[in-house]
Design a protein around this motif. Structure first.
Motif, PDB file in Angstrom:
ATOM      1  N   ALA A  55      -2.439 -10.596  -2.892  1.00  0.00           N
ATOM      2  CA  ALA A  55      -3.544 -10.724  -3.835  1.00  0.00           C
ATOM      3  C   ALA A  55      -3.508 -12.109  -4.453  1.00  0.00           C
ATOM      4  O   ALA A  55      -2.539 -12.469  -5.122  1.00  0.00           O
ATOM      5  CB  ALA A  55      -3.449  -9.647  -4.912  1.00  0.00           C
ATOM      6  N   TYR A  63     -16.190  -5.939   0.401  1.00  0.00           N
ATOM      7  CA  TYR A  63     -15.211  -5.574   1.425  1.00  0.00           C
ATOM      8  C   TYR A  63     -15.548  -6.279   2.727  1.00  0.00           C
ATOM      9  O   TYR A  63     -16.691  -6.265   3.173  1.00  0.00           O
ATOM     10  CB  TYR A  63     -15.195  -4.050   1.611  1.00  0.00           C
ATOM     11  CG  TYR A  63     -14.950  -3.345   0.302  1.00  0.00           C
ATOM     12  CD1 TYR A  63     -13.662  -3.186  -0.180  1.00  0.00           C
ATOM     13  CD2 TYR A  63     -16.007  -2.882  -0.473  1.00  0.00           C
ATOM     14  CE1 TYR A  63     -13.425  -2.573  -1.399  1.00  0.00           C
ATOM     15  CE2 TYR A  63     -15.779  -2.270  -1.691  1.00  0.00           C
ATOM     16  CZ  TYR A  63     -14.492  -2.119  -2.146  1.00  0.00           C
ATOM     17  OH  TYR A  63     -14.265  -1.517  -3.359  1.00  0.00           O
ATOM     18  N   ALA A 115     -10.839  -8.295   1.221  1.00  0.00           N
ATOM     19  CA  ALA A 115     -11.829  -8.057   0.172  1.00  0.00           C
ATOM     20  C   ALA A 115     -11.745  -9.181  -0.848  1.00  0.00           C
ATOM     21  O   ALA A 115     -10.700  -9.823  -1.010  1.00  0.00           O
ATOM     22  CB  ALA A 115     -11.590  -6.712  -0.494  1.00  0.00           C
ATOM     23  N   CYS A 162     -16.482  -5.694  -6.142  1.00  0.00           N
ATOM     24  CA  CYS A 162     -15.671  -5.974  -4.961  1.00  0.00           C
ATOM     25  C   CYS A 162     -16.544  -5.986  -3.714  1.00  0.00           C
ATOM     26  O   CYS A 162     -17.389  -5.099  -3.540  1.00  0.00           O
ATOM     27  CB  CYS A 162     -14.572  -4.921  -4.825  1.00  0.00           C
ATOM     28  SG  CYS A 162     -13.297  -5.366  -3.628  1.00  0.00           S
ATOM     29  N   PHE A 173      -8.057 -10.584  -1.482  1.00  0.00           N
ATOM     30  CA  PHE A 173      -7.023  -9.753  -0.863  1.00  0.00           C
ATOM     31  C   PHE A 173      -6.910 -10.106   0.610  1.00  0.00           C
ATOM     32  O   PHE A 173      -7.908 -10.096   1.336  1.00  0.00           O
ATOM     33  CB  PHE A 173      -7.352  -8.264  -1.005  1.00  0.00           C
ATOM     34  CG  PHE A 173      -7.414  -7.810  -2.424  1.00  0.00           C
ATOM     35  CD1 PHE A 173      -6.263  -7.732  -3.195  1.00  0.00           C
ATOM     36  CD2 PHE A 173      -8.617  -7.465  -3.000  1.00  0.00           C
ATOM     37  CE1 PHE A 173      -6.316  -7.312  -4.508  1.00  0.00           C
ATOM     38  CE2 PHE A 173      -8.682  -7.040  -4.313  1.00  0.00           C
ATOM     39  CZ  PHE A 173      -7.530  -6.964  -5.070  1.00  0.00           C
ATOM     40  N   ASN A 194     -11.826   2.342  -0.790  1.00  0.00           N
ATOM     41  CA  ASN A 194     -12.419   1.260  -1.574  1.00  0.00           C
ATOM     42  C   ASN A 194     -11.996   1.270  -3.040  1.00  0.00           C
ATOM     43  O   ASN A 194     -11.797   0.217  -3.635  1.00  0.00           O
ATOM     44  CB  ASN A 194     -13.945   1.293  -1.470  1.00  0.00           C
ATOM     45  CG  ASN A 194     -14.551   2.595  -1.967  1.00  0.00           C
ATOM     46  OD1 ASN A 194     -14.176   3.665  -1.495  1.00  0.00           O
ATOM     47  ND2 ASN A 194     -15.455   2.507  -2.904  1.00  0.00           N
ATOM     48  N   THR A 254       0.859  -1.180   0.000  1.00  0.00           N
ATOM     49  CA  THR A 254       0.000   0.000   0.000  1.00  0.00           C
ATOM     50  C   THR A 254       0.898   1.234   0.000  1.00  0.00           C
ATOM     51  O   THR A 254       2.082   1.158   0.330  1.00  0.00           O
ATOM     52  CB  THR A 254      -0.936   0.032   1.217  1.00  0.00           C
ATOM     53  OG1 THR A 254      -0.147   0.050   2.410  1.00  0.00           O
ATOM     54  CG2 THR A 254      -1.874  -1.166   1.232  1.00  0.00           C
ATOM     55  N   HIS A 287      -8.868  -0.821  -4.201  1.00  0.00           N
ATOM     56  CA  HIS A 287      -8.962  -2.266  -4.428  1.00  0.00           C
ATOM     57  C   HIS A 287      -9.135  -2.586  -5.913  1.00  0.00           C
ATOM     58  O   HIS A 287      -8.651  -3.602  -6.397  1.00  0.00           O
ATOM     59  CB  HIS A 287     -10.100  -2.861  -3.605  1.00  0.00           C
ATOM     60  CG  HIS A 287      -9.849  -2.794  -2.138  1.00  0.00           C
ATOM     61  ND1 HIS A 287     -10.048  -1.647  -1.405  1.00  0.00           N
ATOM     62  CD2 HIS A 287      -9.405  -3.723  -1.268  1.00  0.00           C
ATOM     63  CE1 HIS A 287      -9.745  -1.874  -0.145  1.00  0.00           C
ATOM     64  NE2 HIS A 287      -9.347  -3.123  -0.034  1.00  0.00           N
TER      65      HIS A 287
END
Length: 138
Positions: A77, A65, A105, A63, A95, A26, A13, A29
């Protein structure tokens, strides 16, 4: 579950991925999905994104979450293929926080392969299809 994915890529990240609520926003992602799919297509599938006759266009993405992650954490991932058609493929991505088993997610991303010039659907190139078959799950 981690064991259900065929390919893994660690994605760090970045500072600006965090939003005002203190976690990775969000929308990031979706960029992670693009990253793991396209990295795999280029390095493992041999896709030539600059000059190849066929290109993959995203026609659907989604997606769900489950929990949050924040900078400076990395995410693992996981990638698999849930459906492999003649011209389309549905990638499924999970993820996970780096080295952990709790899912952050889960999403999917559908590519339709088209002719680079006409944008008309074409069969997934044979070499790429052969590589994709290794990611297919029942």
């Amino acid at each position: 579950m981690r064991k259900d994915y065929r390919h893994w890529q660690r994605i760090p990240t970045r500072w600006h991925d965090n939003d005002v609520y203190g976690h990775v926003n969000n929308v990031v992602h979706y960029a992670f999905m693009d990253t793991v799919i396209n990295t795999w297509l280029i390095t493992e599938g041999g896709l030539d994104i600059h000059r190849g006759p066929a290109i993959g266009l995203c026609v659907e993405s989604h997606c769900n979450y489950r929990s949050s992650v924040a900078f400076p954490e990395a995410v693992d991932a996981g990638l698999r293929i849930g459906h492999l058609g003649r011209s389309s493929v549905r990638y499924e991505i999970g993820f996970y926080p780096e080295g952990r088993d709790d899912v952050v997610a889960e999403g999917h991303f559908v590519h339709v392969f088209t002719d680079r010039s006409t944008r008309k659907p074409v069969a997934i190139p044979a070499d790429l299809r052969a590589a994709m078959e290794g990611l297919v799950v029942a």
